[in-house]
Scaffold this motif. Sequence first.
Motif, short mmCIF file in Angstrom:
data_model
loop_
_atom_site.label_atom_id
_atom_site.label_comp_id
_atom_site.label_asym_id
_atom_site.label_seq_id
_atom_site.Cartn_x
_atom_site.Cartn_y
_atom_site.Cartn_z
N CYS A 125 -20.07 -21.35 17.58
CA CYS A 125 -18.76 -21.97 17.42
C CYS A 125 -17.80 -21.42 18.47
O CYS A 125 -17.72 -20.21 18.68
CB CYS A 125 -18.19 -21.67 16.04
N GLY A 126 -17.07 -22.33 19.08
CA GLY A 126 -16.15 -21.91 20.15
C GLY A 126 -14.74 -21.69 19.63
O GLY A 126 -14.48 -21.75 18.43
N PRO A 127 -13.82 -21.45 20.55
CA PRO A 127 -12.44 -21.11 20.14
C PRO A 127 -11.63 -22.33 19.70
O PRO A 127 -11.90 -23.44 20.14
CB PRO A 127 -11.85 -20.55 21.44
N THR A 128 -10.66 -22.08 18.85
CA THR A 128 -9.65 -23.09 18.56
C THR A 128 -8.54 -22.82 19.56
O THR A 128 -7.94 -21.75 19.55
CB THR A 128 -9.14 -22.96 17.11
N GLY A 141 -10.54 -9.58 18.95
CA GLY A 141 -11.49 -9.75 17.85
C GLY A 141 -12.39 -10.95 18.11
O GLY A 141 -13.61 -10.87 18.03
N THR A 158 -16.78 -11.28 19.10
CA THR A 158 -17.82 -12.22 18.67
C THR A 158 -18.49 -12.89 19.88
O THR A 158 -19.71 -13.02 19.92
CB THR A 158 -17.20 -13.28 17.72
N TYR A 159 -17.70 -13.27 20.87
CA TYR A 159 -18.31 -13.92 22.05
C TYR A 159 -19.18 -12.93 22.84
O TYR A 159 -20.16 -13.32 23.44
CB TYR A 159 -17.24 -14.56 22.94
N HIS A 188 -8.38 -28.51 13.22
CA HIS A 188 -8.45 -27.21 12.55
C HIS A 188 -7.09 -26.88 11.91
O HIS A 188 -6.11 -26.69 12.58
CB HIS A 188 -8.82 -26.12 13.57
N ALA A 204 -18.62 -15.46 13.65
CA ALA A 204 -18.31 -14.21 12.94
C ALA A 204 -18.37 -14.50 11.44
O ALA A 204 -18.45 -15.65 11.02
CB ALA A 204 -16.93 -13.70 13.34
N ASP A 253 -16.33 -14.67 9.08
CA ASP A 253 -15.37 -15.58 8.43
C ASP A 253 -15.80 -17.04 8.55
O ASP A 253 -15.29 -17.90 7.83
CB ASP A 253 -13.96 -15.41 9.02
N GLU A 292 -19.86 -9.04 12.64
CA GLU A 292 -18.77 -8.50 11.81
C GLU A 292 -17.47 -8.50 12.61
O GLU A 292 -17.46 -8.68 13.82
CB GLU A 292 -19.12 -7.08 11.35
N LEU A 349 -13.83 -7.35 14.25
CA LEU A 349 -13.07 -6.27 14.85
C LEU A 349 -11.85 -6.15 13.95
O LEU A 349 -11.15 -7.13 13.69
CB LEU A 349 -12.64 -6.62 16.27
N LYS A 360 -8.58 -6.99 9.03
CA LYS A 360 -9.08 -7.94 10.04
C LYS A 360 -8.00 -8.28 11.07
O LYS A 360 -6.85 -8.56 10.73
CB LYS A 360 -9.51 -9.23 9.32
P1 AMP Z 1 -11.09 -19.24 16.28
O1 AMP Z 1 -10.60 -19.35 17.70
O2 AMP Z 1 -10.04 -18.80 15.31
O3 AMP Z 1 -11.78 -20.52 15.84
O4 AMP Z 1 -12.19 -18.07 16.25
C1 AMP Z 1 -13.14 -17.92 17.25
C2 AMP Z 1 -14.26 -16.99 16.79
O5 AMP Z 1 -13.77 -15.66 16.56
C3 AMP Z 1 -14.91 -17.43 15.49
O6 AMP Z 1 -16.31 -17.33 15.63
C4 AMP Z 1 -14.37 -16.45 14.47
O7 AMP Z 1 -15.31 -16.26 13.43
C5 AMP Z 1 -14.23 -15.18 15.31
N1 AMP Z 1 -13.24 -14.20 14.80
C6 AMP Z 1 -12.03 -14.43 14.27
N2 AMP Z 1 -11.40 -13.26 13.96
C7 AMP Z 1 -12.24 -12.26 14.32
C8 AMP Z 1 -12.19 -10.82 14.27
N3 AMP Z 1 -11.12 -10.17 13.82
N4 AMP Z 1 -13.26 -10.13 14.76
C9 AMP Z 1 -14.34 -10.77 15.25
N5 AMP Z 1 -14.45 -12.12 15.33
C10 AMP Z 1 -13.43 -12.86 14.87
#
Ligand code: AMP
Length: 469
Positions: A33-36, A44, A48-49, A77, A246, A248, A277, A279, A285
């Motif tokens: 899954c990529g970024p929003t 954090g 994951t990346y 989203h 990650a 979540d 997990e 960061l 979190k």
């Molecule tokens: P998002 O851009 O919010 O869709 O998140 C992008 C990626 O970062 C997703 O795979 C999330 O699960 C992950 N993610 C969000 N918060 C954290 C965190 N604190 N530590 C590690 N990964 C995270």
Amino acid sequence: MKKVIDLKIYNTLTRKVEEFIPHEEGVVRMYTCGPTVYNYAHIGNLRTYIFEDVLEKGLRYLGYDVRRVMNITDVGHMTSDSDTGDDKMLKSAEKEGKTVYEIAKFYTDAFFKDIEKLNIRKPDIVENASHHIDTYIKMISKMLEDGYAYQSHGNVYFDISKAKDYYQLSGKNPDDLMVGVRETVEEDSFKRNPADFGLWFTDSKFSNQDMKWDSPWGIGYPGWHIECSGISAKYLGEYLDIHCGAVDNIFPHHTNEIAQSEAYFGHKWCNYWVHGEFLNDKTGKMSKSKGEFLRLQLLEDKGYSPLSYRYLCLSSHYRKGLVFSYEALDQAETSYRKLKNRIKGLDRTPNLREGKIDYYKGQFKEAIENDLNTSSMLTLVYDVLKDNELTDFTKLYLIEDFDKVLSLDLTVDDETEIEDEQYILDKIEERKQAKSEHDFEKADAIRDELLNQGIRLIDTREGTTYEKI
Ligand code: AMP
Ligand code: ZN
């Protein structure tokens, strides 16, 4: 006899470390899954990346042909992952006085810059969610036909009571969840079951919704979860080997992806769910809305190298929470610099001794195979440096080999990097000069010369930049 590849990886679906067997021998179909893109990535997200990058490179190191796909979430989203709250993109566009498309472009570019600085390989296919509306419409239509989805007040929802083992991935208890759902203020009363999720929305509470498309159910936009199922189906087909994110993402996002993909295909879809997990900061979190916004640029502004952050992430296992602190980053920066200096001091005169090469490569493979044990991989670099039976040249050879996965630029001399950068900037200036003198032949020759050296020039309205290919 030991199998050639003996990868063991923790699978959230079964809650066990399992032997990895892809659908097609030697090939891994991987979706992450990529970024929003409504804001910068925080460190954090970047953790994951980094973990996904090491996994991809580790698989390649083991000899797999990895086909990796990632989406860019530019539509659908909400601030709560269960379809409630504000539209993240719209909220950001309003705040910054830009269109949603401008916001998406700006933060997507920023994301690519961040991952490049962290030596994260851009996945083979990166696709914007908003570019695949026809795919989602096709999938949703089929789910409606087959009775997995229903229409209500113009929206289309997935009926989770039709999914096979909806709670398997999360291991959640539906009754506990129902309490949670009841407690949320903003419940969508159009749903049959509060845990049903949106596949297509036409009855938007956002009257100024920028991104909308025609569909059999009216003008609207897709839900967040269908994006990943759709893009994955389009580029990786009906059987997926590894899906990452990650923790979540486990619920509701990945849970919903499984429900809709398996409803659409009519069979099991993805065998291995691998989650990193968080960061955390000292208070829990790390998130975009909390405290000091820790993005990579901020660390750079404070004088840290992005690769020190990569080093910090690699020192801990992807399945362990990592608490971020500047003390920890200082330590990582010091260790990383010392390591690079030690490697810099090695004698580069060619003198390869085969003797223990296979042994060390075997050890490195084992570290990957052991549920992606990155700290063991780093330890091996130190072991190689300490081994008096290896010539300096052999040490360099091995460290360079390990760096295909670690991507810490361990054998790259930073001064040479800076010289390289200056060389490219000089060439860009020379080309600009040639263009201003209408000497387009020379300008093109400079562009081609750089391209041959793996540097692609990008002309923008603000000037010329470059990327390494
Ligand atoms: P998002 O851009 O919010 O869709 O998140 C992008 C990626 O970062 C997703 O795979 C999330 O699960 C992950 N993610 C969000 N918060 C954290 C965190 N604190 N530590 C590690 N990964 C995270
Ligand atoms: Zn996703």
